[in-house]
Structure formats: structure tokens, C-alpha cells
Write a protein that holds these residues in place. Structure first.
Motif, PDB file in Angstrom:
ATOM      1  N   GLU A 225      41.950  63.949  56.075  1.00 34.68           N
ATOM      2  CA  GLU A 225      41.967  65.340  56.559  1.00 34.68           C
ATOM      3  C   GLU A 225      40.951  65.506  57.700  1.00 34.68           C
ATOM      4  OE1 GLU A 225      41.572  67.602  52.905  1.00 34.68           O
ATOM      5  OE2 GLU A 225      43.463  66.712  52.217  1.00 34.68           O
ATOM      6  N   LEU A 226      39.793  64.861  57.555  1.00 37.13           N
ATOM      7  CA  LEU A 226      38.796  64.925  58.635  1.00 37.13           C
ATOM      8  C   LEU A 226      39.330  64.209  59.887  1.00 37.13           C
ATOM      9  CD1 LEU A 226      35.999  65.737  59.627  1.00 37.13           C
ATOM     10  CD2 LEU A 226      35.061  63.679  58.549  1.00 37.13           C
ATOM     11  N   THR A 229      41.729  66.454  61.647  1.00 36.05           N
ATOM     12  CA  THR A 229      41.036  67.570  62.316  1.00 36.05           C
ATOM     13  C   THR A 229      40.388  67.116  63.616  1.00 36.05           C
ATOM     14  OG1 THR A 229      40.591  68.544  60.172  1.00 36.05           O
ATOM     15  CG2 THR A 229      39.248  69.338  62.000  1.00 36.05           C
ATOM     16  N   THR A 316      35.051  68.938  57.422  1.00 37.80           N
ATOM     17  CA  THR A 316      36.418  69.243  57.884  1.00 37.80           C
ATOM     18  C   THR A 316      36.572  70.746  58.084  1.00 37.80           C
ATOM     19  OG1 THR A 316      37.221  67.354  56.630  1.00 37.80           O
ATOM     20  CG2 THR A 316      38.889  68.930  57.349  1.00 37.80           C
ATOM     21  N   GLU A 317      36.066  71.503  57.119  1.00 34.57           N
ATOM     22  CA  GLU A 317      36.197  72.957  57.211  1.00 34.57           C
ATOM     23  C   GLU A 317      35.442  73.486  58.442  1.00 34.57           C
ATOM     24  OE1 GLU A 317      35.314  74.868  53.461  1.00 34.57           O
ATOM     25  OE2 GLU A 317      35.090  76.771  54.514  1.00 34.57           O
ATOM     26  N   SER A 320      37.194  72.424  61.624  1.00 33.54           N
ATOM     27  CA  SER A 320      38.455  73.167  61.788  1.00 33.54           C
ATOM     28  C   SER A 320      38.184  74.537  62.365  1.00 33.54           C
ATOM     29  CB  SER A 320      39.170  73.368  60.456  1.00 33.54           C
ATOM     30  OG  SER A 320      39.455  72.162  59.883  1.00 33.54           O
TER      31      SER A 320
END
Ligand SMILES: Cc1cc2nc3c(=O)[nH]c(=O)nc-3n(C[C@H](O)[C@H](O)[C@H](O)COP(=O)(O)OP(=O)(O)OC[C@H]3O[C@@H](n4cnc5c(N)ncnc54)[C@H](O)[C@@H]3O)c2cc1C
Length: 323
Positions: A225-226, A229, A316-317, A320
Motif C-alpha cells: 500500500e505504501l 501511494t 501511507t496515510e 496519501s
């Protein structure tokens, strides 16, 4: 002897990234030496590649169109480079240190009885001589090396040099014939399979890598996921590969790929010397590890002591929301 030559690796009509870097570095060397830069463009239907080599700054191009030259077999390409070099006697022959580039420069140097400087990360021209920097002892030391006489054969590490840019230059290709017939080539290509999906490790600006600390194949999911992103590539330590959690093509290190991204984020990787050998020349290294004494922290510019399953999703958050 005169002239700087650069091997232009190509596939499906496109010049590889590492060859664009090699052309950029070779152009600087040619300018310093006050010599012409000649591109070697071999393959099948490579007219447009030859035009692109001119556009990237080559003064001259030797081109060869032949089915035997299309699959990157050094037994077909090497003798052609050697024969041309024997005829024209260049000062310097350069190539990107891809798998083919390493094979080709080794073949060429051996057949020309020339000095070989492989996997260089920097270079300068001192008088008539190219002096290169190359990592040795698994990247722990940097040596400065040069060839004392004859043709200087040099391969260049991926991402260590800036890519050549479009110049608008054009020229007329000097077409030559292949020198080895298919029946005389000792290896046959039975098929080519595209293995990696997404951004290639060796071309990536950013790599997020996972080690034994991810705990299993599913532990790579937060890293993926990272990766998505950041538009990065996914790397791995050998421990993770040997455990069967991720395919070998992702392995970074002494027995995996050598990478030099702008940013390398090591997650749950202890930083064994064999891993460092493949990523030590990364420009910025970030380590995420539960163990404050993990050796990777000695190499990293930024260290986060913590559980990767907390830290990676938080990164990641944050990325993002910012990107
Ligand atoms: C000839 C030879 C060639 C080799 N070639 C390579 C190579 O190409 N590439 C390579 O990588 N290795 C290579 N190795 C293996 C190398 O020596 C190491 O064994 C390997 O790199 C260790 O991988 P690792 O760091 O993932 O695992 P470990 O050394 O086991 O480290 C795991 C790390 O994860 C941390 N951790 C655990 N859980 C978490 C968590 N939840 N959050 C954060 N951190 C956590 C731990 O604190 C530890 O530091 C080679 C070895 C030999 C002998």
C-alpha cells in the motif's frame, strides 16, 4: 585510438533507462576528451532506436539489424562489438551495468585484452584517462581505478548517472552486418517472459523493502500500500525471499539486485552486510525496526524504532493526504 563508444541496450524499440544514463555519462567523457561519441545500436528493426541515440547526443551511430541480435545474447553481440573495436580502435567503450551490459563489457574486454572497470558509480577524466569510482568489499569501501593502457572498457551502475536528454541531434547511421550466424551461436532463446509487474527495482526512485520482520507473505500488504501511494518499487531481504514470502526478483543484496534509489525504506530488515551490499548507495535510507540496536540504523539517515505494522500504515496515510 580515438572516440568514446556507448552500447545502447534496447527492447521493443525503446532505449533502456540504464542506457540513457550510460549515454549521458559517455557524452560527458567524450566532451572532456574532446572526442566523438558513437552509439552502438544492435537488434532487429532498430532504425528508430538509432535515431533516438542521435537525439540523446551521439555524434555517430553504428547500427546492426539482425534477428540474432534481438534477444540480448552476448555470444552474438560481443563479437560484433569486438570486431568493430578492432577495426576502429576507440579509446573508451561504455555500457550500463545491466545483466547484459556486464556480460558484454566482460566479453569485450577479454577479447580485446583490455582493462575492465565494472559497476562504476562515479567517474572523472584526468588528462587522457578515465578514473572511476567503484564500490568494493560489498560496498564498504570505494576504490578509484583506471586502465593503464589500451582501450578502457567501463560499465556504469544503474541510477548513478543522470540520463541523457533530448538534444534534437540527427545523423546518418552507419549500418554494419552481424558477425556470427545463428548456427554458430551456442545458446538458443526458447522464450522470453515478462517477470516484474509495476515499477522495476533497478529503475525505481523509491523502494520500500521488507524483511523477516514482516512475518509472512501477508505482512507485505501494508508495504504494497505504501509502494502504491509513493509510486515506488517493492524490495525484499533474502530472508523473506528464502522463506517463500515473495519472489526472488524482489531480492536486494549481494545475491539479489543492486539498487541506488533516491529513497530506500527498509522495513523489518536487520541490515546484514549482504543486504547492505545491494542498497548501500541509496541516496536516503530510512529504517523501520523494533530493535534499536539493529545494524541498519548505523547506515540509515532516518530511523524509526517501532513496529512496522504501526509505522508503515501511518506513513501511507500521511503520504496519501499530502501527495
Ligand atoms: C552468501 C550470502 C549471500 C547473501 N545475500 C543476501 C542478499 O542478497 N540479500 C539479503 O537481504 N541477504 C542476503 N544474505 C542473508 C543475510 O546474511 C541476512 O541473513 C538477511 O539479509 C537477513 O534478512 P532480514 O534482515 O530480513 O532478517 P533478520 O536478520 O532476521 O532481521 C529481521 C529484522 O526485523 C526486525 N523486526 C521483526 N519484527 C518487526 C516488526 N514487527 N517491526 C519492525 N521490525 C521488526 C527485527 O528486529 C530484525 O532486525 C546473504 C547471506 C549469505 C551468506
Amino acid at each position: 585510438m580515438s572516440g568514446v563508444w556507448v552500447f545502447v541496450e534496447n527492447r521493443d524499440g525503446a532505449i533502456s533507462t540504464i542506457s540513457k544514463e550510460a549515454i549521458g555519462a559517455a557524452r560527458l567523457v567524450a566532451d572532456e576528451l574532446g572526442e566523438d561519441l558513437t552509439g552502438l545500436v544492435f537488434g532487429e528493426n532498430v532504425s528508430s532506436v538509432a535515431d533516438a541515440a542521435f537525439d540523446l547526443g551521439c555524434d555517430e551511430v553504428f547500427g546492426a539489424n539482425d534477428e540474432t541480435l534481438k534477444d540480448g545474447r552476448v555470444e552474438a553481440l560481443g563479437p560484433l562489438v569486438v570486431e568493430l573495436a578492432q577495426e576502429h580502435e576507440p579509446d573508451v567503450i561504455m555500457a550500463g551495468a545491466s545483466i547484459l551490459g556486464r556480460d558484454l563489457t566482460a566479453w569485450t574486454a577479454a577479447d580485446l585484452d583490455a582493462g575492465l572497470l565494472s559497476d562504476c558509480t562515479a567517474l572523472e577524466v584526468d588528462d587522457e584517462t578515465v578514473k572511476v569510482t567503484r564500490p568494493v568489499y560489498a560496498g564498504k569501501l570505494l576504490s578509484t581505478v583506471f586502465v593503464t593502457e589500451g582501450v578502457q572498457v567501463i560499465s556504469l551502475r544503474s541510477r548513478a548517472f543522470a540520463q541523457a536528454q533530448s538534444t534534437g541531434n540527427t545523423g546518418t547511421v552507419e549500418w554494419v552486418d552481424a558477425v556470427v550466424e545463428e548456427d554458430d551461436i551456442p545458446s538458443k532463446v526458447v522464450g522470453i517472459e515478462e517477470k516484474s509487474s509495476g515499477v522495476s527495482l533497478t529503475d525505481a526512485n523509491i523502494i520500500v523493502s521488507g524483511g523477516r520482520g514482516v512475518g509472512g507473505p501477508e505482512g507485505f500488504q501494508p508495504l504494497r500500500e505504501l509502494v502504491q501511494t509513493l509510486g515506488a518499487a517493492l524490495g525484499a531481504s533474502r530472508a523473506a525471499v528464502d522463506a517463500g514470502w515473495i519472489p526472488y526478483e524482489h531480492q536486494v543484496g549481494q545475491t539479489g539486485k543492486t539498487v541506488s534509489p533516491d529513497l530506500y525504506i527498509a522495513c523489518g530488515i536487520s541490515g546484514a552486510i549482504q543486504h547492505q551490499a545491494g542498497m548501500r548507495t541509496s541516496k536516503i535510507i530510512v529504517a523501520i525496526n523494533k530493535d534499536p540496536d539493529a545494524p541498519i540504523f548505523k547506515l540509515a539517515q532516518y530511523g524509526i524504532v517501532g513496529d512496522l505494522f504501526d509505522v508503515v500504515p501511518a506513513l501511507t496515510e500521511e503520504f496519501s493526504s499530502r501527495l
